[in-house]
Every structure is written in C-alpha cells, then in structure tokens.
Design a protein around this motif. Structure first.
Motif, PDB file in Angstrom:
ATOM      1  N   SER A 110       3.233 -11.400  -3.171  1.00 48.15           N
ATOM      2  CA  SER A 110       2.009 -10.593  -3.199  1.00 48.15           C
ATOM      3  C   SER A 110       2.334  -9.109  -3.061  1.00 48.15           C
ATOM      4  N   ARG A 111       3.353  -8.777  -2.274  1.00 48.57           N
ATOM      5  CA  ARG A 111       3.785  -7.385  -2.124  1.00 48.57           C
ATOM      6  C   ARG A 111       4.311  -6.843  -3.452  1.00 48.57           C
ATOM      7  N   SER A 112       5.095  -7.639  -4.133  1.00 48.26           N
ATOM      8  CA  SER A 112       5.630  -7.234  -5.437  1.00 48.26           C
ATOM      9  C   SER A 112       4.498  -7.054  -6.455  1.00 48.26           C
ATOM     10  N   LYS A 113       3.551  -7.976  -6.444  1.00 45.65           N
ATOM     11  CA  LYS A 113       2.407  -7.895  -7.368  1.00 45.65           C
ATOM     12  C   LYS A 113       1.574  -6.640  -7.093  1.00 45.65           C
ATOM     13  N   ARG A 114       1.325  -6.346  -5.814  1.00 42.92           N
ATOM     14  CA  ARG A 114       0.544  -5.159  -5.459  1.00 42.92           C
ATOM     15  C   ARG A 114       1.305  -3.886  -5.824  1.00 42.92           C
ATOM     16  N   ASN A 115       2.615  -3.908  -5.665  1.00 47.11           N
ATOM     17  CA  ASN A 115       3.419  -2.743  -6.008  1.00 47.11           C
ATOM     18  C   ASN A 115       3.322  -2.442  -7.504  1.00 47.11           C
ATOM     19  N   LYS A 116       3.418  -3.477  -8.325  1.00 45.82           N
ATOM     20  CA  LYS A 116       3.300  -3.290  -9.775  1.00 45.82           C
ATOM     21  C   LYS A 116       1.912  -2.793 -10.148  1.00 45.82           C
ATOM     22  N   ALA A 117       0.891  -3.346  -9.522  1.00 41.47           N
ATOM     23  CA  ALA A 117      -0.477  -2.905  -9.797  1.00 41.47           C
ATOM     24  C   ALA A 117      -0.653  -1.442  -9.401  1.00 41.47           C
ATOM     25  N   PHE A 118      -0.108  -1.067  -8.261  1.00 42.20           N
ATOM     26  CA  PHE A 118      -0.206   0.317  -7.793  1.00 42.20           C
ATOM     27  C   PHE A 118       0.471   1.256  -8.787  1.00 42.20           C
ATOM     28  N   GLU A 119       1.655   0.902  -9.231  1.00 42.77           N
ATOM     29  CA  GLU A 119       2.370   1.739 -10.195  1.00 42.77           C
ATOM     30  C   GLU A 119       1.577   1.882 -11.488  1.00 42.77           C
ATOM     31  N   ASN A 120       0.950   0.808 -11.949  1.00 43.21           N
ATOM     32  CA  ASN A 120       0.162   0.852 -13.180  1.00 43.21           C
ATOM     33  C   ASN A 120      -1.117   1.672 -13.009  1.00 43.21           C
ATOM     34  N   GLU A 121      -1.687   1.663 -11.816  1.00 44.10           N
ATOM     35  CA  GLU A 121      -2.957   2.344 -11.570  1.00 44.10           C
ATOM     36  C   GLU A 121      -2.780   3.823 -11.241  1.00 44.10           C
ATOM     37  N   LEU A 122      -1.548   4.256 -11.024  1.00 51.96           N
ATOM     38  CA  LEU A 122      -1.318   5.652 -10.655  1.00 51.96           C
ATOM     39  C   LEU A 122      -1.740   6.643 -11.739  1.00 51.96           C
ATOM     40  N   SER A 123      -1.674   6.246 -12.985  1.00 53.37           N
ATOM     41  CA  SER A 123      -2.040   7.165 -14.063  1.00 53.37           C
ATOM     42  C   SER A 123      -3.515   7.565 -13.999  1.00 53.37           C
ATOM     43  N   THR A 124      -4.336   6.710 -13.426  1.00 51.48           N
ATOM     44  CA  THR A 124      -5.759   7.022 -13.265  1.00 51.48           C
ATOM     45  C   THR A 124      -6.119   7.013 -11.784  1.00 51.48           C
ATOM     46  N   TYR A 125      -5.329   7.720 -10.993  1.00 49.76           N
ATOM     47  CA  TYR A 125      -5.475   7.694  -9.542  1.00 49.76           C
ATOM     48  C   TYR A 125      -6.829   8.235  -9.086  1.00 49.76           C
ATOM     49  N   ASP A 126      -7.428   7.533  -8.139  1.00 50.83           N
ATOM     50  CA  ASP A 126      -8.545   8.065  -7.356  1.00 50.83           C
ATOM     51  C   ASP A 126      -8.418   7.516  -5.932  1.00 50.83           C
ATOM     52  N   LYS A 127      -9.264   7.981  -5.047  1.00 47.20           N
ATOM     53  CA  LYS A 127      -9.160   7.653  -3.619  1.00 47.20           C
ATOM     54  C   LYS A 127      -9.299   6.157  -3.339  1.00 47.20           C
ATOM     55  N   THR A 128      -9.985   5.440  -4.188  1.00 47.63           N
ATOM     56  CA  THR A 128     -10.155   4.008  -3.958  1.00 47.63           C
ATOM     57  C   THR A 128      -8.833   3.246  -4.057  1.00 47.63           C
ATOM     58  N   LEU A 129      -7.904   3.782  -4.831  1.00 47.12           N
ATOM     59  CA  LEU A 129      -6.598   3.152  -4.952  1.00 47.12           C
ATOM     60  C   LEU A 129      -5.875   3.175  -3.607  1.00 47.12           C
ATOM     61  N   TYR A 130      -5.961   4.287  -2.898  1.00 41.34           N
ATOM     62  CA  TYR A 130      -5.360   4.365  -1.571  1.00 41.34           C
ATOM     63  C   TYR A 130      -6.014   3.352  -0.644  1.00 41.34           C
ATOM     64  N   ARG A 131      -7.330   3.217  -0.695  1.00 45.03           N
ATOM     65  CA  ARG A 131      -8.043   2.266   0.166  1.00 45.03           C
ATOM     66  C   ARG A 131      -7.641   0.819  -0.154  1.00 45.03           C
ATOM     67  N   GLN A 132      -7.412   0.523  -1.436  1.00 50.49           N
ATOM     68  CA  GLN A 132      -6.944  -0.812  -1.809  1.00 50.49           C
ATOM     69  C   GLN A 132      -5.583  -1.094  -1.169  1.00 50.49           C
ATOM     70  N   ASN A 133      -4.699  -0.106  -1.226  1.00 47.92           N
ATOM     71  CA  ASN A 133      -3.384  -0.259  -0.611  1.00 47.92           C
ATOM     72  C   ASN A 133      -3.509  -0.417   0.897  1.00 47.92           C
TER      73      ASN A 133
END
Length: 160
Positions: free
Chosen positions: A106-129
């Motif tokens: 799950s950590r690896s999956k979240r890491n990949k999702a985070f990397e993919n979502e960085l191009s359209t970063y907003d504050k909600t991404l930090y809250r998801q992490n």
C-alpha cells in the motif's frame, strides 16, 4: 545445528534490546518527523508536501526494517521450540509478516499515486498523504505491538 541457532538468537537478543532502547531514546530526544503536520488552513506548497512525504518514506522504511528484523528473530526462536508453542508463535509470525507485506504494497501504491498526482498538485494531495501516513503508522503499531507482546511472553516464559 539447533545449538548454533540458539547461540545466534541469544547473541542477537541483547542487541535488539539495546537497539529498541536506543530508538526509544532517540524518539524522546528528537522531533518525530512523522508527527509534523501542517494545519488545515495552512497553505502547503508542493515542495512542503514532497519534503513531508520523503520524511515519511524514510521513517516508514526504518520501521519496516525493524519489524523485518524482529520477525526474523522470532522465526529463529520458533525453530527452537517444541510443537505446542511453535504453532501459536508461527501464527503470530505469519500474520505479522502478511500484514507487513500488505503495508509495504500500500505504501508503494500510494507513493506511485503521489508521484503521478504531483503534476496537478493542490492542498488536498497533502491531506491524502497525511491520512495515509496516519493509517500506515497505526497499522505498523499494531504489528509492532503483536510482536512485542510475543517477545515479552518469550522473555518471561509465559505462554498461552
């Protein structure tokens, strides 16, 4: 062969105790990076979110490594026991190992999702992490508690 494993286990036991004490000491003297978080109204930049995530990855890897060592030491001890105790201890070891594998995935999956979502970063991404980190740490504490309980039973000689 069993005698050698027993000697190895006994020689590693004090190291693990010292390692745990040292880790506890570091935690009480140092600021825990996992507990650092930004307020709900604070503007968390992309760089801040990346830094926080990298801290989490580093700390979580240390936790994973410690649990893997504990599972390995438990497995050595299991190999040295009689059949009655072996089965119940093996269940704890297997359940902890399976839970750790799931956490790592799950950590690896979240890491990949985070990397993919960085191009359209907003504050909600930090809250998801932040939510993921909290759940990961809670799940890791359950695994550590289960192993520590079993180690305490082994040290005290008490077995159910």
């Amino acid at each position: 062969m069993k005698f050698t494993k027993h000697i190895i286990f006994l020689s590693l036991w004090p190291f693990l105790f010292v390692q745990k004490c040292a880790k506890d000491s570091e935690e009480s003297n140092a600021e825990d990076p996992v507990e650092l978080s930004y307020g709900p109204n604070e503007d968390v930049t992309k760089d801040m979110a990346i830094e926080d995530w990298e801290q989490f990855l580093k700390q979580s890897q240390e936790d994973i490594d410690n649990v893997e060592v504990n599972i390995g030491n438990l497995q050595i001890h299991i190999d040295e026991t009689d059949d009655d105790e072996k089965q119940s201890w093996q269940q704890v070891c297997d359940a902890s190992n399976l839970a750790l594998i799931k956490l790592k995935a799950s950590r690896s999956k979240r890491n990949k999702a985070f990397e993919n979502e960085l191009s359209t970063y907003d504050k909600t991404l930090y809250r998801q992490n932040e939510t993921f980190e909290t759940q990961f740490n809670n799940d890791m504490k359950v695994i550590e508690k289960d192993l520590e309980t079993l180690f305490e039973q082994l040290r005290s000689g008490y077995n159910k």
